[in-house]
Write a protein that holds these residues in place. Structure first.
Motif, mmCIF file in Angstrom:
data_model
loop_
_atom_site.group_PDB
_atom_site.id
_atom_site.type_symbol
_atom_site.label_atom_id
_atom_site.label_comp_id
_atom_site.label_asym_id
_atom_site.label_seq_id
_atom_site.Cartn_x
_atom_site.Cartn_y
_atom_site.Cartn_z
ATOM 1 N N ASP A 14 -44.272 49.148 10.922
ATOM 2 C CA ASP A 14 -45.544 49.875 10.923
ATOM 3 C C ASP A 14 -46.713 48.988 10.524
ATOM 4 N N ASN A 15 -46.447 48.015 9.647
ATOM 5 C CA ASN A 15 -47.544 47.196 9.134
ATOM 6 C C ASN A 15 -47.660 45.846 9.843
ATOM 7 N N GLU A 60 -48.673 43.988 13.440
ATOM 8 C CA GLU A 60 -49.377 44.187 14.721
ATOM 9 C C GLU A 60 -49.110 43.018 15.660
ATOM 10 N N LYS A 64 -48.450 48.251 17.276
ATOM 11 C CA LYS A 64 -47.559 48.160 16.114
ATOM 12 C C LYS A 64 -46.216 48.776 16.514
ATOM 13 N N ASN A 65 -45.189 48.405 15.757
ATOM 14 C CA ASN A 65 -43.837 48.856 16.111
ATOM 15 C C ASN A 65 -43.528 48.503 17.574
#
Length: 498
Positions: free
Chosen positions: A440-441, A443, A458-459
């Motif tokens: 999640d954090n 990019e 993200k992800n």
């Protein structure tokens, strides 16, 4: 004259009645047995652990039964204990009954037995058995025979199996038989409720027969199941001993070190404090697993302390800082838990540099007890788990230290691929990056050679490119930035080939 005749008739009646009574009691003799007490246990029955025989004499035919009195020696109670008759011989005198005691028998030293002929109306009972001498002259005399059914024949615990309990100030402690827990049965489950015999310093505590004992003096306490003279004062049918000691609160506990505070790793020191309590040792304020005695042996540097006692009664020792002599060694590989990657067949030379005095070197590959090298370098092309043992030999404190590392064949999984070939052959069709860069954090940002954004997400799902890439005279090149929490952690280029 009439009064005298009546008196003679009365005397004659009394005389006949006495004769009749004498005849009745002469027909059934008092029970006799060879045992001095009856100590029965639950099945599976060991030999003679609930198997008893009573003999008696009789004359004349009849239906003979064996009766056991109540715990006070009376046959008037209803119902009386129900015996299990294993076998009997009542055809010819002397007769016998082989029987078992009931599992709900309340133990007593007053039990009696008698034989009854139920063929008569009313049933005719012979004389009961009398007092049986106590085999232990230190125990009180008996009015009957001791009979106990040992309904609980396991060890048990008190106060959650504690070995030491503390008296805080002038207070008291309740010693309590523990309830059943998995793997640990409890006598509290037995019906009717059992009685207990409590001991303090191996001396019986008079008048205490319940499952709880309140104590206010230090000592060694233990509980036994009360089975009268059948009680086994050994390691059977009893609780573990528990030490009740004064609280350590307010006392000073000072750690001593047998080897001083400057120690050699090859010669561990023993840390110790006053014994007689419960303990938990700490190193750098972290509890040391299993370090629960008054001493602790160590060869590690650190600051040590010990907590003595538990809860509100606990006390903490002083701290002592140990400094262990050491030396420094560096290797030009990544140590465990990291990995080192080589190509198949690649030869890797690993060098160790150390400040140890007159060091020796031993390199090992897991599964091979023979050292691969005894110099400060190792040359290898084999994958596996390695250990380097460096020993200082030229100083007052000589000791070894070990360094572990792992070699794998393959590509470092933290490497990001710089080429892809999206030709629908299911091989390298998309840009697949290591899992550690998918979160999640984190990019993912990709631009083409003109700086135009083509992906920002993200992800990331390892699915770029999702559209057909146009090829001209050269293979297209793209540039990526991987950022974590807004800061770039990886940059590079991606060349797309046919």
């Amino acid at each position: 004259m009439e009064r005298k005749i009546l008196s003679k008739l009365q005397l004659t009646f009394v005389f006949v009645l006495i004769l009749l009574q004498g005849k009745v009691f002469a027909q059934i003799g008092a029970p006799n047995f060879v045992f001095t007490q009856m100590c029965a246990e639950p099945p599976p029955y060991p030999t003679n652990f609930n198997d008893f025989t009573i003999n008696f004499t009789f004359s004349g035919a009849g239906t003979y039964v064996l009766e056991m009195s109540d715990a006070n020696g009376s046959f008037l109670t209803t119902p009386l204990p129900s015996l299990t008759i294993i076998s009997s011989q009542t055809t010819t005198s002397p007769g016998s009954f082989n029987f078992r005691l009931p599992s709900n028998l309340v133990g007593s030293d007053k039990y009696k037995f008698r034989i009854k002929n139920t063929a008569t109306s009313p049933a005719t009972a012979g004389p009961s058995s009398g007092a049986v001498p106590n085999p232990d002259p230190n125990l009180p005399s008996r009015t009957g025979i001791s009979a106990y059914y040992k309904a609980f024949i396991d060890d048990f615990s008190i106060n959650n199996g504690a070995s030491t309990l503390y008296l805080c100030g002038s207070g008291s402690i309740n010693l309590i038989v523990d309830p059943t827990t998995p793997g640990n049965p409890s006598p509290l489950d037995i019906t009717p409720a059992l009685k207990y015999r409590w001991y303090k310093d191996d001396v019986v505590v008079a008048g205490q027969t319940g499952s709880t004992l309140t104590v206010n003096t230090p000592g060694t306490y233990q509980a036994f199941i009360e089975y009268g003279p059948c009680t086994t004062l050994s390691s059977f049918y009893c609780s573990k001993k528990v030490q009740v000691v004064p609280s350590p609160t307010g006392q000073t506990f000072t750690i001593t070190s047998s080897g001083g505070t400057s120690i050699c790793p090859s010669n561990p020191t023993t840390l110790s404090v006053q014994s007689g309590y419960t303990y938990q040792w700490y190193r750098n304020d972290v509890a040391i697993a299993g370090a629960t005695s008054s001493t602790y042996v160590t060869a590690q540097s650190g600051t040590y302390k010990v907590v003595i006692g538990q809860g509100s009664c606990a006390a903490t020792s002083n701290t002592i800082t140990l400094t262990a002599e050491t030396f420094n060694t560096t290797l030009d590989v990544v140590l465990d838990p990291g990995f080192n990657f080589i190509d198949d067949g690649e030869i890797k030379v690993i060098t160790a540099t150390t400040d140890a005095v007159s060091p020796t070197f031993e390199w090992y590959l897991a599964g091979n007890p023979v050292a691969l090298s005894t110099t400060n370098t190792l040359t290898t092309s084999l994958p596996g788990k390695y250990t380097l043992k460096v020993t200082q030999t030229g100083a007052t404190c000589n000791f070894p230290l070990e360094y572990k590392f792992t070699i794998k064949i393959g590509i470092d999984p933290t490497d990001v691929p710089n080429t892809i070939s999206p030709n629908n052959d299911d091989v390298n069709d998309t840009w697949i990056i290591p899992q550690e860069y998918i979160a999640d954090n984190i990019e993912i940002f990709i631009v083409d050679s003109f700086g135009k954004e083509v992906l920002k997400t993200k992800n990331y799902e390892n699915n770029w490119p999702q559209t057909t890439v146009e090829f001209k005279s050269v293979n297209p090149v793209y540039y990526y930035i991987i950022s974590k929490d807004g800061s770039a952690v990886k940059k590079g280029s991606i060349t797309i080939i046919k």
